[in-house]
Write a protein that holds these residues in place. Sequence first.
Motif, PDB file in Angstrom:
ATOM      1  N   ASP A  58       0.843  -1.197   0.000  1.00 11.39           N
ATOM      2  CA  ASP A  58       0.000   0.000   0.000  1.00 11.39           C
ATOM      3  C   ASP A  58       0.874   1.241   0.000  1.00 11.39           C
ATOM      4  OD1 ASP A  58      -2.225   1.705   0.135  1.00 11.39           O
ATOM      5  OD2 ASP A  58      -2.076   1.790   2.319  1.00 11.39           O
ATOM      6  N   GLY A  59       1.138   1.755  -1.195  1.00 14.17           N
ATOM      7  CA  GLY A  59       1.982   2.936  -1.317  1.00 14.17           C
ATOM      8  C   GLY A  59       1.403   4.170  -0.663  1.00 14.17           C
ATOM      9  N   LEU A  60       0.074   4.222  -0.526  1.00 18.35           N
ATOM     10  CA  LEU A  60      -0.552   5.394   0.100  1.00 18.35           C
ATOM     11  C   LEU A  60      -0.317   5.434   1.602  1.00 18.35           C
ATOM     12  CD1 LEU A  60      -3.988   5.471  -1.783  1.00 18.35           C
ATOM     13  CD2 LEU A  60      -1.966   6.881  -2.217  1.00 18.35           C
ATOM     14  N   SER A  61       0.027   4.300   2.198  1.00 23.28           N
ATOM     15  CA  SER A  61       0.363   4.284   3.617  1.00 23.28           C
ATOM     16  C   SER A  61       1.830   4.618   3.857  1.00 23.28           C
ATOM     17  CB  SER A  61       0.069   2.902   4.228  1.00 23.28           C
ATOM     18  OG  SER A  61      -1.310   2.704   4.414  1.00 23.28           O
ATOM     19  N   ALA A  62       2.659   4.443   2.832  1.00 22.52           N
ATOM     20  CA  ALA A  62       4.088   4.715   2.972  1.00 22.52           C
ATOM     21  C   ALA A  62       4.431   6.142   2.577  1.00 22.52           C
ATOM     22  CB  ALA A  62       4.888   3.728   2.124  1.00 22.52           C
ATOM     23  N   VAL A  63       3.935   6.563   1.413  1.00 23.51           N
ATOM     24  CA  VAL A  63       4.164   7.913   0.903  1.00 23.51           C
ATOM     25  C   VAL A  63       2.789   8.570   0.854  1.00 23.51           C
ATOM     26  CG1 VAL A  63       5.148   9.283  -0.973  1.00 23.51           C
ATOM     27  CG2 VAL A  63       6.114   7.035  -0.436  1.00 23.51           C
ATOM     28  N   VAL A  64       2.457   9.281   1.900  1.00 22.56           N
ATOM     29  CA  VAL A  64       1.084   9.715   2.170  1.00 22.56           C
ATOM     30  C   VAL A  64       0.759  11.035   1.463  1.00 22.56           C
ATOM     31  CG1 VAL A  64      -0.546  10.355   3.995  1.00 22.56           C
ATOM     32  CG2 VAL A  64       1.155   8.553   4.409  1.00 22.56           C
ATOM     33  N   PRO A  65      -0.326  11.064   0.656  1.00 24.80           N
ATOM     34  CA  PRO A  65      -0.729  12.297  -0.022  1.00 24.80           C
ATOM     35  C   PRO A  65      -1.528  13.199   0.925  1.00 24.80           C
ATOM     36  CG  PRO A  65      -2.218  10.537  -0.624  1.00 24.80           C
ATOM     37  CD  PRO A  65      -1.172   9.919   0.276  1.00 24.80           C
ATOM     38  N   ALA A  66      -0.842  13.749   1.889  1.00 29.41           N
ATOM     39  CA  ALA A  66      -1.518  14.538   2.928  1.00 29.41           C
ATOM     40  C   ALA A  66      -2.202  15.774   2.374  1.00 29.41           C
ATOM     41  CB  ALA A  66      -0.507  14.940   4.006  1.00 29.41           C
ATOM     42  N   GLY A  67      -1.768  16.235   1.204  1.00 31.24           N
ATOM     43  CA  GLY A  67      -2.363  17.420   0.606  1.00 31.24           C
ATOM     44  C   GLY A  67      -3.647  17.144  -0.145  1.00 31.24           C
ATOM     45  N   GLY A  87       9.592  13.810   6.876  1.00 30.15           N
ATOM     46  CA  GLY A  87      10.168  14.011   5.549  1.00 30.15           C
ATOM     47  C   GLY A  87       9.157  14.607   4.593  1.00 30.15           C
ATOM     48  N   GLY A  88       9.177  14.123   3.371  1.00 29.51           N
ATOM     49  CA  GLY A  88       8.200  14.554   2.390  1.00 29.51           C
ATOM     50  C   GLY A  88       8.386  15.989   1.931  1.00 29.51           C
ATOM     51  N   ASP A  89       7.262  16.576   1.485  1.00 33.00           N
ATOM     52  CA  ASP A  89       7.284  17.944   0.981  1.00 33.00           C
ATOM     53  C   ASP A  89       5.970  18.610   1.370  1.00 33.00           C
ATOM     54  OD1 ASP A  89       5.351  16.933  -0.828  1.00 33.00           O
ATOM     55  OD2 ASP A  89       6.883  16.491  -2.327  1.00 33.00           O
ATOM     56  N   SER A  90       5.588  19.635   0.660  1.00 28.16           N
ATOM     57  CA  SER A  90       4.374  20.364   1.025  1.00 28.16           C
ATOM     58  C   SER A  90       3.095  19.575   0.754  1.00 28.16           C
ATOM     59  CB  SER A  90       4.321  21.693   0.258  1.00 28.16           C
ATOM     60  OG  SER A  90       4.296  21.453  -1.149  1.00 28.16           O
ATOM     61  N   PHE A  91       3.204  18.495  -0.026  1.00 29.27           N
ATOM     62  CA  PHE A  91       2.022  17.702  -0.367  1.00 29.27           C
ATOM     63  C   PHE A  91       2.086  16.291   0.205  1.00 29.27           C
ATOM     64  CE2 PHE A  91      -0.714  15.077  -3.021  1.00 29.27           C
ATOM     65  CZ  PHE A  91      -1.844  15.874  -3.188  1.00 29.27           C
ATOM     66  N   PHE A  92       3.238  15.656   0.092  1.00 30.91           N
ATOM     67  CA  PHE A  92       3.426  14.286   0.567  1.00 30.91           C
ATOM     68  C   PHE A  92       4.199  14.256   1.876  1.00 30.91           C
ATOM     69  CE2 PHE A  92       3.128  13.722  -4.083  1.00 30.91           C
ATOM     70  CZ  PHE A  92       2.137  12.750  -4.147  1.00 30.91           C
ATOM     71  N   GLY A  93       3.978  13.194   2.641  1.00 30.81           N
ATOM     72  CA  GLY A  93       4.765  12.950   3.841  1.00 30.81           C
ATOM     73  C   GLY A  93       5.033  11.464   3.969  1.00 30.81           C
ATOM     74  N   LEU A  94       6.080  11.116   4.675  1.00 30.58           N
ATOM     75  CA  LEU A  94       6.437   9.713   4.870  1.00 30.58           C
ATOM     76  C   LEU A  94       5.828   9.182   6.152  1.00 30.58           C
ATOM     77  CD1 LEU A  94      10.244   9.810   3.948  1.00 30.58           C
ATOM     78  CD2 LEU A  94       8.279   9.432   2.418  1.00 30.58           C
ATOM     79  N   ASN A  95       5.432   7.919   6.112  1.00 31.34           N
ATOM     80  CA  ASN A  95       4.939   7.248   7.308  1.00 31.34           C
ATOM     81  C   ASN A  95       6.009   7.313   8.399  1.00 31.34           C
ATOM     82  OD1 ASN A  95       4.331   4.966   9.184  1.00 31.34           O
ATOM     83  ND2 ASN A  95       2.709   4.541   7.726  1.00 31.34           N
ATOM     84  N   PRO A  96       5.635   7.610   9.644  1.00 30.83           N
ATOM     85  CA  PRO A  96       6.647   7.695  10.709  1.00 30.83           C
ATOM     86  C   PRO A  96       7.420   6.400  10.931  1.00 30.83           C
ATOM     87  CG  PRO A  96       4.418   7.731  11.621  1.00 30.83           C
ATOM     88  CD  PRO A  96       4.287   7.922  10.148  1.00 30.83           C
ATOM     89  N   ALA A  97       6.880   5.271  10.467  1.00 35.02           N
ATOM     90  CA  ALA A  97       7.605   4.008  10.588  1.00 35.02           C
ATOM     91  C   ALA A  97       8.865   3.991   9.732  1.00 35.02           C
ATOM     92  CB  ALA A  97       6.696   2.847  10.192  1.00 35.02           C
ATOM     93  N   LEU A  98       8.940   4.883   8.750  1.00 34.51           N
ATOM     94  CA  LEU A  98      10.115   4.953   7.877  1.00 34.51           C
ATOM     95  C   LEU A  98      11.224   5.825   8.464  1.00 34.51           C
ATOM     96  CD1 LEU A  98       8.354   5.293   4.390  1.00 34.51           C
ATOM     97  CD2 LEU A  98       9.253   3.221   5.472  1.00 34.51           C
ATOM     98  N   PRO A 362      -2.451  12.027  -9.807  1.00 32.41           N
ATOM     99  CA  PRO A 362      -3.734  12.123 -10.510  1.00 32.41           C
ATOM    100  C   PRO A 362      -4.886  12.580  -9.623  1.00 32.41           C
ATOM    101  CG  PRO A 362      -3.306   9.854  -9.916  1.00 32.41           C
ATOM    102  CD  PRO A 362      -2.098  10.643  -9.478  1.00 32.41           C
ATOM    103  N   GLY A 363      -4.671  12.538  -8.308  1.00 26.81           N
ATOM    104  CA  GLY A 363      -5.722  12.910  -7.374  1.00 26.81           C
ATOM    105  C   GLY A 363      -6.562  11.727  -6.943  1.00 26.81           C
ATOM    106  N   LEU A 364      -7.262  11.882  -5.825  1.00 25.07           N
ATOM    107  CA  LEU A 364      -8.077  10.808  -5.262  1.00 25.07           C
ATOM    108  C   LEU A 364      -9.569  11.106  -5.290  1.00 25.07           C
ATOM    109  CD1 LEU A 364      -5.879   9.844  -2.162  1.00 25.07           C
ATOM    110  CD2 LEU A 364      -5.913   8.788  -4.438  1.00 25.07           C
ATOM    111  N   ALA A 365      -9.962  12.149  -6.000  1.00 25.78           N
ATOM    112  CA  ALA A 365     -11.392  12.406  -6.182  1.00 25.78           C
ATOM    113  C   ALA A 365     -12.000  11.236  -6.940  1.00 25.78           C
ATOM    114  CB  ALA A 365     -11.602  13.707  -6.949  1.00 25.78           C
TER     115      ALA A 365
END
Length: 415
Positions: A58-67, A87-98, A362-365
């Motif tokens: 599950d890539g969405l749990s590892a590299v989270v699209p928080a934005g 970590g991450g950037d203004s849109f994505f963040g990494l799971n704290p387990a990483l 691509p977005g999650l809408a």
Amino acid sequence: MTENCDCGGVSRRKVLAAAGAGVFAGLAGDQLATQLAFAAPGYTGDVFVLLSLRGGFDGLSAVVPAGDAAYYAARPGIAIAKSKLIGGDSFFGLNPALAPLLPFWKAGTFGAIQAAGQPVPNRSHFSAMEELERAAPGTSVRTGWLDRMMGGLGAKTAFDAVAVGTAMPSRVLAGPAPDLSLTSVDEFQLSGEDKSRPIAATMSALYAGAPAALAQTTAMTTSALATTRTLKAAGYTPANGAVYPDTTLGKALRDVARLVKANVGLMSACVDTGDWDMHENIGAPVAGMKMYDRLKDLAAALAAFATDLGPAGLGRVTLVTTSEFGRRVAQNGSGGLDHGYGNAMLLLGGGVNGGKVYGRWPGLADSALIDGDLAVTTDYRGVIGEIVRARCGVGDLAGIFPGVTPTSLGLVKPR
């Protein structure tokens, strides 16, 4: 090969069958979960490490699209709060387990790609993994893509391909290039071999006058035994204070690092790690929860691998993760995730332009999803193509990935 050609009551067929702890998959026997391919003379490219996250990562749990607000709406019980991401950037963040990989993210040697995957959805573990490793949809090609790459790079000697790990066949090296299987460097031996049963010597005698195709198998096996005996006699202590987790993955990556540093000419390593098929109870991002613990184990093994290699060793290694598919965007009624489509790929190496999440989001809408799944905007084969062209010196990608154009995302620095 004749079955009645015996030496001390042992037939050629029986000797090859006895080689259970170490066989050449390209010539005899099955592949195991970690394949190591050793370089043809003159190879100067990176050691390409392919880490397969089997089961549907599950890539969405590892590299989270928080934005993307739709992420939180789709996963009310398992989404990771922005305040917990690292970590991450203004849109994505990494799971704290990483967290073990955070220093490498900051150093620019660890990165990620989101919304990557196969050209078309396939939610069957077996067929999706087969297509992932064959990597030639719509063609009659039946070999594994890494076997094709090894053949193109001229791999053909005793240590061109070696398998280390648990007994899980891998299609990615299926084909004419030979690959040696061993549970680990230290455990590599012919089954039943001891001082009273010199099986290796018997093999040499049995195949002394055999046709070249059969004699080659024996020569490669005995050569491999001699090399691993040398490595075992030397012993191995990870460098730079690296501590590998006591897991199958940790042990496999330890052996990969060991072979890289032994300068045996390693070209590529394939390592498998499973248990990513989480249909229920993924849990919150805290210790004791399924996804958190698996990601933590993954990060610990990768961080130990990079630490053990050190800057110089990591500078000639590029590691890439793949999985047969991602998970659905919305959690199910059991607090888990069913089979999906788009996914994240992780990159680690001295030549990686890390500290960044690549790919077009691509977005999650609902309107952007593919039957409820994250869409794929980056073909995984294009990602690998960009890397092996820039870091491994592969010129003709058409023979590896038919009809695929490599990405131009700037994932790695050219050698």
